[in-house]
Write a protein that holds these residues in place. Structure first.
Motif, short mmCIF file in Angstrom:
data_model
loop_
_atom_site.label_atom_id
_atom_site.label_comp_id
_atom_site.label_asym_id
_atom_site.label_seq_id
_atom_site.Cartn_x
_atom_site.Cartn_y
_atom_site.Cartn_z
N LEU A 57 -37.12 84.80 40.47
CA LEU A 57 -37.66 85.06 39.15
C LEU A 57 -37.70 86.56 38.91
O LEU A 57 -38.18 87.32 39.75
CB LEU A 57 -39.07 84.45 39.01
N ASN A 72 -39.05 89.43 36.27
CA ASN A 72 -39.97 89.70 35.17
C ASN A 72 -39.49 90.90 34.37
O ASN A 72 -39.31 91.99 34.91
CB ASN A 72 -41.37 89.97 35.71
N SER A 76 -41.45 92.11 27.61
CA SER A 76 -41.03 91.47 26.36
C SER A 76 -40.56 92.48 25.32
O SER A 76 -39.80 92.14 24.41
CB SER A 76 -42.18 90.64 25.79
N LEU A 123 -34.37 82.70 37.17
CA LEU A 123 -35.40 82.61 36.15
C LEU A 123 -35.68 84.00 35.58
O LEU A 123 -35.97 84.94 36.32
CB LEU A 123 -36.68 82.02 36.72
N SER A 129 -38.12 86.02 33.04
CA SER A 129 -39.41 85.89 32.36
C SER A 129 -39.67 87.09 31.45
O SER A 129 -39.51 88.24 31.86
CB SER A 129 -40.54 85.79 33.40
N TYR A 130 -40.09 86.79 30.21
CA TYR A 130 -40.54 87.82 29.28
C TYR A 130 -42.04 87.73 29.05
O TYR A 130 -42.60 88.53 28.30
CB TYR A 130 -39.82 87.68 27.92
N ASP A 131 -42.67 86.73 29.66
CA ASP A 131 -44.10 86.49 29.47
C ASP A 131 -44.63 85.78 30.71
O ASP A 131 -43.95 84.90 31.25
CB ASP A 131 -44.32 85.62 28.22
N PHE A 176 -44.24 81.95 31.33
CA PHE A 176 -42.98 81.35 31.78
C PHE A 176 -42.98 81.19 33.29
O PHE A 176 -42.65 80.12 33.82
CB PHE A 176 -41.79 82.21 31.34
N GLY A 177 -43.33 82.23 34.03
CA GLY A 177 -43.35 82.15 35.48
C GLY A 177 -44.30 81.09 36.00
O GLY A 177 -44.04 80.45 37.02
N GLY A 233 -39.06 82.98 28.16
CA GLY A 233 -38.12 83.24 29.25
C GLY A 233 -36.98 82.26 29.20
O GLY A 233 -36.85 81.48 28.25
#
Length: 390
Positions: free
Chosen positions: A10, A12, A15, A50, A52-54, A57-58, A338
């Motif tokens: 994942l 990160n 955003s 994966l 993630s923008y937030d 999501f994770g 995400g």
């Protein structure tokens, strides 16, 4: 800035990068992660499963979530292209193949042993050229595009006996263009089947020209009516369709038509047409009233690239779509949280190759099932995010 977790599966990203970059050069035929410029954070995430923008999501994925290949077709057939129906009480996912020589088929993935089998045909009624589908009251409903002889229709299949029957195949004697996808909505003891329709039969299956305009339709089996409920002025070429858990919202995706001004098409080196414009490739939401009629159209989102095809809504109201960049997850308000990265699944040439970008998947309880043509992957979720068909 970029950081990785979940055993480096994942990545990160802030955003703010989705709307503010110091210097950049983007390309409609490439992933957002391939955007070039002074910011290196995107490139660091290219091979990560994966994105993630937030933080929300994770939290949807298990701490060690990874892309798990569970099935490869021994003949290289593209069995996993459309549909993605989760039958929770049978531990199955039903899917449809890509159209080859104007024919496609239904296959069934058994999640207990990761085996795949073709849909049996015990009573001689074959699901001809399937596309989308849904599961309701113990029966599977499939949109079929038909061919020149067999009209496009909606099938009902018993998942125990595999007995199949046609439940909708015309509107006052006129053929549909090609039912694309469907969903069931239920309110106050009543249920309605919504389906999208456009000229798929003629385009992909040597079918006849459609006799009704593209529209979203509603079948009421209790009142015994089929009604057009969303026309081309609201959704030009309706594609994916789903309701939220309590059937108060209806979501419909719009597929760009290359004949419409502003819907640009990119021709790749392989000759494949990629719908690149965001002018029409949209996701719309509608309110559903107690009588099962949609109203109050809202532009919910625009596909980052390509089209938004596969569409699912989890129990918390998050909207999942299959797009060129990957499987994109949006909050109930429309924020992109995400995505499951298509680059990690298909490689850097996700668009400019002989294979289309992946477009369909299934949410199967606590499991994401990725349909990738001749391959099927799973990604473990942190909890059961859906309790029934989405």
């Amino acid at each position: 800035m970029a950081s990785t977790s979940n055993a480096s599966n994942l990545c990160n990203l802030s955003s703010t990068l989705t709307y503010q970059l110091d210097s950049f050069s983007g390309n409609v035929s490439q992933s957002f992660l391939q955007t070039t410029g002074t910011n290196s954070a995107l490139a660091q995430c290219e091979n990560t499963t994966l994105i993630s923008y937030d933080p929300e999501f994770g939290s949807l994925f298990a701490s060690n979530a990874s892309l798990n290949l569970i099935y490869t077709d021994p003949n290289g057939d593209t069995i996993a292209d459309e549909m993605g129906i989760w039958l929770w009480d049978h531990h199955q996912v039903w899917m449809a193949s890509a159209s080859e020589n104007n024919v496609s088929h239904v296959s069934i993935l058994d999640l207990t042993n990761d085996t795949v089998k073709p849909l049996p045909v015990p009573n001689g009624v074959e699901v001809l050229n399937p596309n989308g589908g849904g599961y309701h009251n113990g029966k599977v409903y499939i949109a079929g595009d038909g061919n020149y002889t067999v009209p496009p229709c909606i099938y009902e299949v018993d998942p125990v006996t595999y007995q199949t029957e046609v439940v909708v195949n015309n509107y006052f004697g006129l053929r549909f263009g090609g039912p694309n996808d469907l969903t069931w909505a239920s309110r106050e003891g009543k249920s309605w089947l919504f389906f999208t329709d456009d000229p798929l039969s003629e385009v992909y299956n040597d079918g006849r020209k459609p006799q009704v305009p593209d529209a979203t339709w509603r079948w009421d089996p209790l009142e015994q009516t089929v009604l057009p409920v969303i026309d081309r002025t609201d959704v030009l070429v309706p594609n994916g369709i789903r309701v939220n858990k309590n059937s108060t919202k209806l979501y419909v995706t719009d597929t760009p038509d290359p004949l419409v001004y502003g819907a640009s098409v990119v021709q790749t080196s392989s000759g494949q047409s990629i719908y690149a414009s965001t002018s029409i490739s949209a996701i719309y939401s509608f309110d559903l009233d107690d009588s099962g009629f949609p109203s109050n159209r809202r532009l919910f989102g625009i596909a980052e690239r390509g089209i938004a095809d596969g569409l699912h809504v989890d129990d918390a109201g998050r909207v999942w779509t299959g797009e060129q960049d990957g499987i994109v997850v949006r909050s109930p308000s429309g924020k992109v949280l995400g995505m499951v990265n298509a680059l990690a699944i298909q490689g850097a040439e996700v668009v400019d190759c002989g294979q289309s970008p992946l477009q369909n998947f299934a949410l199967a309880g606590d499991l994401l099932v990725v349909l990738a043509f001749d391959k099927i992957y799973t990604v473990q979720l942190s909890s059961q995010i859906v309790s029934g068909m989405t």
